[in-house]
Design a protein around this motif. Structure first.
Motif, PDB file in Angstrom:
ATOM      1  N   PHE A 101       0.829  -1.207   0.000  1.00  0.00           N
ATOM      2  CA  PHE A 101       0.000   0.000   0.000  1.00  0.00           C
ATOM      3  C   PHE A 101       0.863   1.257   0.000  1.00  0.00           C
ATOM      4  N   LEU A 102       1.845   1.305   0.901  1.00  0.00           N
ATOM      5  CA  LEU A 102       2.681   2.504   1.010  1.00  0.00           C
ATOM      6  C   LEU A 102       3.561   2.699  -0.213  1.00  0.00           C
ATOM      7  N   ARG A 103       4.025   1.602  -0.769  1.00  0.00           N
ATOM      8  CA  ARG A 103       4.900   1.697  -1.948  1.00  0.00           C
ATOM      9  C   ARG A 103       4.101   2.029  -3.202  1.00  0.00           C
ATOM     10  N   GLY A 104       2.948   1.360  -3.357  1.00  0.00           N
ATOM     11  CA  GLY A 104       2.180   1.537  -4.577  1.00  0.00           C
ATOM     12  C   GLY A 104       1.237   2.719  -4.542  1.00  0.00           C
ATOM     13  N   PHE A 105       0.449   2.860  -3.465  1.00  0.00           N
ATOM     14  CA  PHE A 105      -0.534   3.932  -3.391  1.00  0.00           C
ATOM     15  C   PHE A 105       0.093   5.250  -2.955  1.00  0.00           C
ATOM     16  N   ALA A 106       0.876   5.218  -1.872  1.00  0.00           N
ATOM     17  CA  ALA A 106       1.444   6.455  -1.338  1.00  0.00           C
ATOM     18  C   ALA A 106       2.718   6.879  -2.067  1.00  0.00           C
ATOM     19  N   ILE A 145       0.785   6.770  14.470  1.00  0.00           N
ATOM     20  CA  ILE A 145      -0.643   6.797  14.133  1.00  0.00           C
ATOM     21  C   ILE A 145      -1.262   5.418  14.331  1.00  0.00           C
ATOM     22  N   ARG A 146      -0.541   4.376  13.908  1.00  0.00           N
ATOM     23  CA  ARG A 146      -1.020   3.010  14.122  1.00  0.00           C
ATOM     24  C   ARG A 146      -1.180   2.723  15.610  1.00  0.00           C
ATOM     25  N   LEU A 147      -0.167   3.104  16.399  1.00  0.00           N
ATOM     26  CA  LEU A 147      -0.223   2.870  17.836  1.00  0.00           C
ATOM     27  C   LEU A 147      -1.376   3.641  18.471  1.00  0.00           C
ATOM     28  N   PHE A 148      -1.579   4.881  18.011  1.00  0.00           N
ATOM     29  CA  PHE A 148      -2.661   5.690  18.566  1.00  0.00           C
ATOM     30  C   PHE A 148      -4.013   5.015  18.360  1.00  0.00           C
ATOM     31  N   PHE A 149      -4.270   4.567  17.139  1.00  0.00           N
ATOM     32  CA  PHE A 149      -5.555   3.936  16.859  1.00  0.00           C
ATOM     33  C   PHE A 149      -5.714   2.618  17.612  1.00  0.00           C
ATOM     34  N   ARG A 151      13.137  15.542  12.673  1.00  0.00           N
ATOM     35  CA  ARG A 151      13.138  15.081  11.286  1.00  0.00           C
ATOM     36  C   ARG A 151      12.078  15.773  10.433  1.00  0.00           C
ATOM     37  N   PHE A 152      11.168  16.514  11.073  1.00  0.00           N
ATOM     38  CA  PHE A 152      10.112  17.193  10.331  1.00  0.00           C
ATOM     39  C   PHE A 152      10.522  18.603   9.904  1.00  0.00           C
ATOM     40  N   ALA A 153      11.789  18.963  10.077  1.00  0.00           N
ATOM     41  CA  ALA A 153      12.218  20.332   9.830  1.00  0.00           C
ATOM     42  C   ALA A 153      11.944  20.792   8.401  1.00  0.00           C
ATOM     43  N   ASP A 154      12.065  19.909   7.430  1.00  0.00           N
ATOM     44  CA  ASP A 154      11.900  20.298   6.032  1.00  0.00           C
ATOM     45  C   ASP A 154      10.557  19.859   5.452  1.00  0.00           C
ATOM     46  N   THR A 155       9.586  19.547   6.326  1.00  0.00           N
ATOM     47  CA  THR A 155       8.287  19.061   5.864  1.00  0.00           C
ATOM     48  C   THR A 155       7.320  20.221   5.670  1.00  0.00           C
ATOM     49  N   THR A 156       6.563  20.202   4.584  1.00  0.00           N
ATOM     50  CA  THR A 156       5.565  21.233   4.299  1.00  0.00           C
ATOM     51  C   THR A 156       4.190  20.774   4.798  1.00  0.00           C
ATOM     52  N   PRO A 157       3.238  21.720   4.997  1.00  0.00           N
ATOM     53  CA  PRO A 157       1.883  21.326   5.418  1.00  0.00           C
ATOM     54  C   PRO A 157       1.233  20.327   4.459  1.00  0.00           C
ATOM     55  N   MET A 158       1.432  20.496   3.157  1.00  0.00           N
ATOM     56  CA  MET A 158       0.840  19.562   2.195  1.00  0.00           C
ATOM     57  C   MET A 158       1.454  18.172   2.350  1.00  0.00           C
ATOM     58  N   ALA A 159       2.755  18.130   2.605  1.00  0.00           N
ATOM     59  CA  ALA A 159       3.408  16.836   2.814  1.00  0.00           C
ATOM     60  C   ALA A 159       2.879  16.170   4.078  1.00  0.00           C
ATOM     61  N   LEU A 160       2.600  16.974   5.119  1.00  0.00           N
ATOM     62  CA  LEU A 160       2.032  16.425   6.339  1.00  0.00           C
ATOM     63  C   LEU A 160       0.651  15.819   6.083  1.00  0.00           C
ATOM     64  N   LEU A 161      -0.161  16.493   5.264  1.00  0.00           N
ATOM     65  CA  LEU A 161      -1.483  15.972   4.944  1.00  0.00           C
ATOM     66  C   LEU A 161      -1.375  14.649   4.197  1.00  0.00           C
ATOM     67  N   ALA A 206      -1.727   8.691   4.026  1.00  0.00           N
ATOM     68  CA  ALA A 206      -1.028   7.429   3.776  1.00  0.00           C
ATOM     69  C   ALA A 206      -0.959   6.580   5.043  1.00  0.00           C
ATOM     70  N   SER A 207      -0.708   7.201   6.190  1.00  0.00           N
ATOM     71  CA  SER A 207      -0.567   6.455   7.440  1.00  0.00           C
ATOM     72  C   SER A 207      -1.891   5.846   7.884  1.00  0.00           C
ATOM     73  N   VAL A 208      -2.974   6.610   7.766  1.00  0.00           N
ATOM     74  CA  VAL A 208      -4.281   6.074   8.134  1.00  0.00           C
ATOM     75  C   VAL A 208      -4.669   4.936   7.190  1.00  0.00           C
ATOM     76  N   GLY A 209      -4.403   5.114   5.905  1.00  0.00           N
ATOM     77  CA  GLY A 209      -4.691   4.052   4.951  1.00  0.00           C
ATOM     78  C   GLY A 209      -3.906   2.796   5.250  1.00  0.00           C
ATOM     79  N   ALA A 210      -2.627   2.948   5.592  1.00  0.00           N
ATOM     80  CA  ALA A 210      -1.800   1.789   5.928  1.00  0.00           C
ATOM     81  C   ALA A 210      -2.322   1.094   7.182  1.00  0.00           C
ATOM     82  N   PHE A 211      -2.765   1.878   8.165  1.00  0.00           N
ATOM     83  CA  PHE A 211      -3.326   1.292   9.382  1.00  0.00           C
ATOM     84  C   PHE A 211      -4.572   0.464   9.065  1.00  0.00           C
TER      85      PHE A 211
END
Length: 361
Positions: free
Chosen positions: A109-114, A153-157, A252-262, A267-272
């Motif tokens: 899923f993460l490799r193909g979809f995300a 996210i997986r652990l949270f759910f 590690r999130f220093a160079d992450t944009t809001p769109m990348a976070l979304l 992707a993380s919820v889908g993988a879960f």
């Protein structure tokens, strides 16, 4: 952080990073959220660096954190649980099949979809053992922020939603307190810690993946599981360890944009959801084939916290030893097998061909 920065600047930045992480972890702990000190520190530092706060966690501190986490993980291997691991061979086989299926389906899923990289997808797909996965991924070119976010996210759910669904309307005042392991006398713990440090150094010397954590884990598990030494790490030591680890991930999130976070969240919820579907399906099949309660098998197969899964099993009048044995078997198998599987699937880390360690903070 640039190598030219002075020691004083690095120290000040480290202290600020840990202070922000402590605030975040403390707020999460007050709110009663799962993995509070780790997740809270990670989210607080990530939010701070996204708005421009400089951050720094040195590699030396990171290695020490992994070593201490390995000691703590190994202390969960008790003689009582070890004695019962062989009581359910077919169920253990089912656990192996389900864990493998969860990894393969989540990776796909993460490799193909995300569209994540092969290394990042691989580590994000590993069900459970968050600290160990981060230790392995830190030795690679994987996106540790994505791996940690997906695992968190997986652990949270799992911890926040799955137990609530199973337990249902159980009143809070009927939930028993967990029995904490006895704390070892200081000389005994110091000896155990020294032996675990030697184990970590040997694993690093042998270039074993995740050596700082893996070496300490196996020494701690052998000492505690055999009853020779109590390797339980006192909570006052573990809380700062979780804060620092969460802060390290947050940097590690220093160079992450809001769109990348979304995109990361989607992707993380889908993988879960993919992994949950496979886990539930596997638990249903094993429960039907072996005549075991579905909830008991699901708790045993779920990649959540050992104590939480045992607690839910106790509340539902299931077999806590069954749940604990399977959770520990999954944990030990991941730590034992994954470094070798990682070498086969991904090869040696690229950085081993470079001169000296790379500080990516």
């Amino acid at each position: 952080m640039p190598k030219s920065d002075s020691l004083a600047v690095r120290l000040r930045t480290l202290l600020i990073t840990l202070f922000v992480g402590t605030l975040g972890g403390g707020l999460f702990a007050l709110a009663g959220l799962p993995a509070a000190w780790l997740s809270g520190a990670m989210i607080a530092v990530a939010a701070a660096v996204l708005i421009g706060m400089p951050s720094h966690v040195p590699n030396g501190l990171r290695d020490g954190l992994f070593m201490l986490l390995g000691v703590a993980m190994g202390s969960g291997v008790t003689p009582e649980v070890v004695d019962r691991v062989g009581d359910w061979p077919l169920s253990m086989l089912g656990l192996f099949v389900v864990v493998t299926a969860v990894m393969v389906s989540t990776f796909a899923f993460l490799r193909g979809f995300a569209g994540w990289s092969r290394e990042t997808s691989y580590f994000a797909a590993i069900p459970g053992a968050l600290s160990f996965v981060i230790a392995l991924a830190s030795d690679r070119e994987a996106d540790v922020a994505r791996v940690a976010a997906s695992q968190t996210i997986r652990l949270f759910f799992l911890v926040a939603i799955l137990p609530g669904v199973i337990v249902g309307a159980t009143p809070a005042d009927q939930i028993p307190a967990l029995v904490q392991p006895a704390i070892a006398p200081l000389p005994q713990f110091a000896l155990a810690l020294a032996l675990c440090v030697l184990g970590s150094l040997a694993a690093v010397r042998l270039r074993f993946p995740g050596g700082w954590l893996t070496g300490a884990f196996f020494v701690s598990a052998a000492l505690n599981g055999s009853g020779l030494l109590n390797t339980h790490v006192p909570e006052p030591l573990m809380i700062p360890c979780f804060i620092a680890l969460g802060a390290m991930i947050g940097t590690r999130f220093a160079d992450t944009t809001p769109m990348a976070l979304l995109r990361l969240l989607v992707a993380s919820v889908g993988a879960f959801l993919v992994g949950l579907f496979v886990s539930v399906s596997g638990a249903l099949l094993v429960a039907w084939a072996l005549g075991l309660p579905f909830g008991q098998v699901l708790l045993a197969y779920a990649p959540g916290g050992l104590e939480v899964m045992m607690l839910i099993a106790f509340l539902l009048d299931l077999d806590p030893a069954y749940v604990a044995a399977h959770q520990l078997a999954r944990y030990i198998a991941l730590v034992l097998v994954l470094p070798l599987v990682t070498l086969v699937v991904l090869g040696r880390p690229a950085r081993e061909s470079q001169d000296g360690p790379t500080d990516r903070n």
